[in-house]
Write a protein that holds these residues in place. Sequence first.
Motif, PDB file in Angstrom:
ATOM      1  N   LEU A  65       0.847  -1.196   0.000  1.00 56.76           N
ATOM      2  CA  LEU A  65       0.000   0.000   0.000  1.00 56.76           C
ATOM      3  C   LEU A  65       0.877   1.239   0.000  1.00 56.76           C
ATOM      4  CD1 LEU A  65      -2.703   1.487   0.231  1.00 56.76           C
ATOM      5  CD2 LEU A  65      -2.554   1.190   2.718  1.00 56.76           C
ATOM      6  N   ASN A  66       0.685   2.080  -1.003  1.00 56.93           N
ATOM      7  CA  ASN A  66       1.317   3.391  -1.069  1.00 56.93           C
ATOM      8  C   ASN A  66       0.224   4.412  -0.849  1.00 56.93           C
ATOM      9  OD1 ASN A  66       2.286   5.912  -1.944  1.00 56.93           O
ATOM     10  ND2 ASN A  66       3.792   4.957  -3.292  1.00 56.93           N
ATOM     11  N   LYS A  67       0.112   4.847   0.389  1.00 54.38           N
ATOM     12  CA  LYS A  67      -1.012   5.711   0.728  1.00 54.38           C
ATOM     13  C   LYS A  67      -0.872   7.089   0.072  1.00 54.38           C
ATOM     14  CE  LYS A  67      -3.949   6.792   4.639  1.00 54.38           C
ATOM     15  NZ  LYS A  67      -4.080   6.829   6.108  1.00 54.38           N
ATOM     16  N   LYS A  68       0.350   7.532  -0.099  1.00 57.82           N
ATOM     17  CA  LYS A  68       0.575   8.848  -0.714  1.00 57.82           C
ATOM     18  C   LYS A  68       0.036   8.859  -2.145  1.00 57.82           C
ATOM     19  CE  LYS A  68       4.441  11.807  -2.188  1.00 57.82           C
ATOM     20  NZ  LYS A  68       4.444  11.383  -3.600  1.00 57.82           N
ATOM     21  N   ASP A  69       0.309   7.783  -2.877  1.00 56.30           N
ATOM     22  CA  ASP A  69      -0.133   7.691  -4.271  1.00 56.30           C
ATOM     23  C   ASP A  69      -1.500   7.023  -4.392  1.00 56.30           C
ATOM     24  OD1 ASP A  69       3.247   7.007  -5.493  1.00 56.30           O
ATOM     25  OD2 ASP A  69       2.208   8.903  -5.044  1.00 56.30           O
ATOM     26  N   LYS A  70      -2.066   6.583  -3.281  1.00 55.11           N
ATOM     27  CA  LYS A  70      -3.342   5.860  -3.284  1.00 55.11           C
ATOM     28  C   LYS A  70      -3.257   4.662  -4.238  1.00 55.11           C
ATOM     29  CE  LYS A  70      -6.119   9.972  -2.291  1.00 55.11           C
ATOM     30  NZ  LYS A  70      -5.215  10.997  -2.863  1.00 55.11           N
ATOM     31  N   HIS A  71      -2.230   3.879  -4.040  1.00 52.85           N
ATOM     32  CA  HIS A  71      -1.964   2.734  -4.911  1.00 52.85           C
ATOM     33  C   HIS A  71      -1.841   1.481  -4.063  1.00 52.85           C
ATOM     34  CE1 HIS A  71       0.588   0.005  -7.337  1.00 52.85           C
ATOM     35  NE2 HIS A  71      -0.145   0.485  -8.329  1.00 52.85           N
ATOM     36  N   LEU A  72      -2.539   0.461  -4.484  1.00 60.83           N
ATOM     37  CA  LEU A  72      -2.553  -0.837  -3.803  1.00 60.83           C
ATOM     38  C   LEU A  72      -2.161  -1.900  -4.811  1.00 60.83           C
ATOM     39  CD1 LEU A  72      -3.592  -2.251  -1.081  1.00 60.83           C
ATOM     40  CD2 LEU A  72      -5.695  -2.685  -2.362  1.00 60.83           C
ATOM     41  N   SER A  73      -1.343  -2.844  -4.388  1.00 57.69           N
ATOM     42  CA  SER A  73      -1.009  -3.943  -5.298  1.00 57.69           C
ATOM     43  C   SER A  73      -1.103  -5.276  -4.573  1.00 57.69           C
ATOM     44  CB  SER A  73       0.386  -3.756  -5.897  1.00 57.69           C
ATOM     45  OG  SER A  73       1.377  -3.910  -4.902  1.00 57.69           O
ATOM     46  N   LEU A  74      -1.357  -6.305  -5.373  1.00 58.19           N
ATOM     47  CA  LEU A  74      -1.403  -7.676  -4.873  1.00 58.19           C
ATOM     48  C   LEU A  74      -0.410  -8.483  -5.678  1.00 58.19           C
ATOM     49  CD1 LEU A  74      -2.770  -9.997  -3.208  1.00 58.19           C
ATOM     50  CD2 LEU A  74      -4.284 -10.313  -5.178  1.00 58.19           C
ATOM     51  N   ARG A  75       0.548  -9.075  -4.994  1.00 61.82           N
ATOM     52  CA  ARG A  75       1.520  -9.937  -5.665  1.00 61.82           C
ATOM     53  C   ARG A  75       1.234 -11.378  -5.275  1.00 61.82           C
ATOM     54  NH1 ARG A  75       6.596 -12.192  -4.336  1.00 61.82           N
ATOM     55  NH2 ARG A  75       7.958 -12.490  -6.148  1.00 61.82           N
ATOM     56  N   ILE A  76       1.125 -12.222  -6.295  1.00 61.21           N
ATOM     57  CA  ILE A  76       0.932 -13.647  -6.065  1.00 61.21           C
ATOM     58  C   ILE A  76       2.210 -14.344  -6.511  1.00 61.21           C
ATOM     59  CG2 ILE A  76      -0.480 -15.676  -6.540  1.00 61.21           C
ATOM     60  CD1 ILE A  76      -2.724 -13.776  -7.422  1.00 61.21           C
ATOM     61  N   ALA A  77       2.904 -14.944  -5.572  1.00 63.96           N
ATOM     62  CA  ALA A  77       4.140 -15.658  -5.912  1.00 63.96           C
ATOM     63  C   ALA A  77       3.816 -17.044  -6.438  1.00 63.96           C
ATOM     64  CB  ALA A  77       5.022 -15.759  -4.664  1.00 63.96           C
ATOM     65  N   ASP A  78       4.690 -17.540  -7.345  1.00 61.77           N
ATOM     66  CA  ASP A  78       4.533 -18.902  -7.859  1.00 61.77           C
ATOM     67  C   ASP A  78       3.087 -19.146  -8.316  1.00 61.77           C
ATOM     68  OD1 ASP A  78       4.792 -22.260  -6.474  1.00 61.77           O
ATOM     69  OD2 ASP A  78       5.161 -21.530  -8.523  1.00 61.77           O
TER      70      ASP A  78
END
Lengths: 110, 115
Positions: A65-78
């Motif tokens: 979560l990058n609250k400053k940029d209002k950006h959320l990401s989900l990383r799925i490994a393998d």
Amino acid sequence: GEDVEQSLFLSVREGDSSVINCTYTDSSSTYLYWYKQEPGAGLQLLTYIFSNMDMKQDQRLTVLLNKKDKHLSLRIADTQTGDSAIYFCAESKTGTALIFGKGTTLSVSS
Amino acid sequence: DAMVIQNPRYQVTQFGKPVTLSCSQTLNHNVMYWYQQKSSQAPKLLFHYYDKDFNNEADTPDNFQSRRPNTSFCFLDIRSPGLGDAAMYLCATSRDGGGRSYEQYFGPGTRLTVT
């Protein structure tokens, strides 16, 4: 613009990492969620993060979560073929309902 | 093990013919929600019940009504379905309180077709 935006499609090969991105507009959002929807099924909560956190890891899943940029990401490994589904980002403030993005369709090829 | 149950899973109704969708839960959660999800779109909240208190979203058409006779059951009534009401209808529940109380548990949905 939309409250929650996501790219519509992501295609990866089995075993690679997948990264699904989301941007939101409401800086007062308290909770941010990732839901998974398989064909013909309801929404399954994968993970969530409080707005005062930067990162959360849960087995193969990592949320940033990058609250400053209002950006959320989900990383799925393998990434596995069973991970193929639509992934929804959602936000909420305390006591209010979820605001969803339109979903990112993840396609995993073997 | 089913926690949020929706019946039927598939519903076909005629244009203008009233239809009722059903949701039940075994979680004893005090909040129940109805979402509408059209093809390739985000789920959109129609209304929710906080215990017996009904909370309608401002842009939910009057054609959509809801009933919650007890904690376990909630119904979505569409008085005069139009072709534009064809969608997946999702029921969800959550428990009030601190921490993860706003985590919502979804049912499998009812896909409504209007002919």
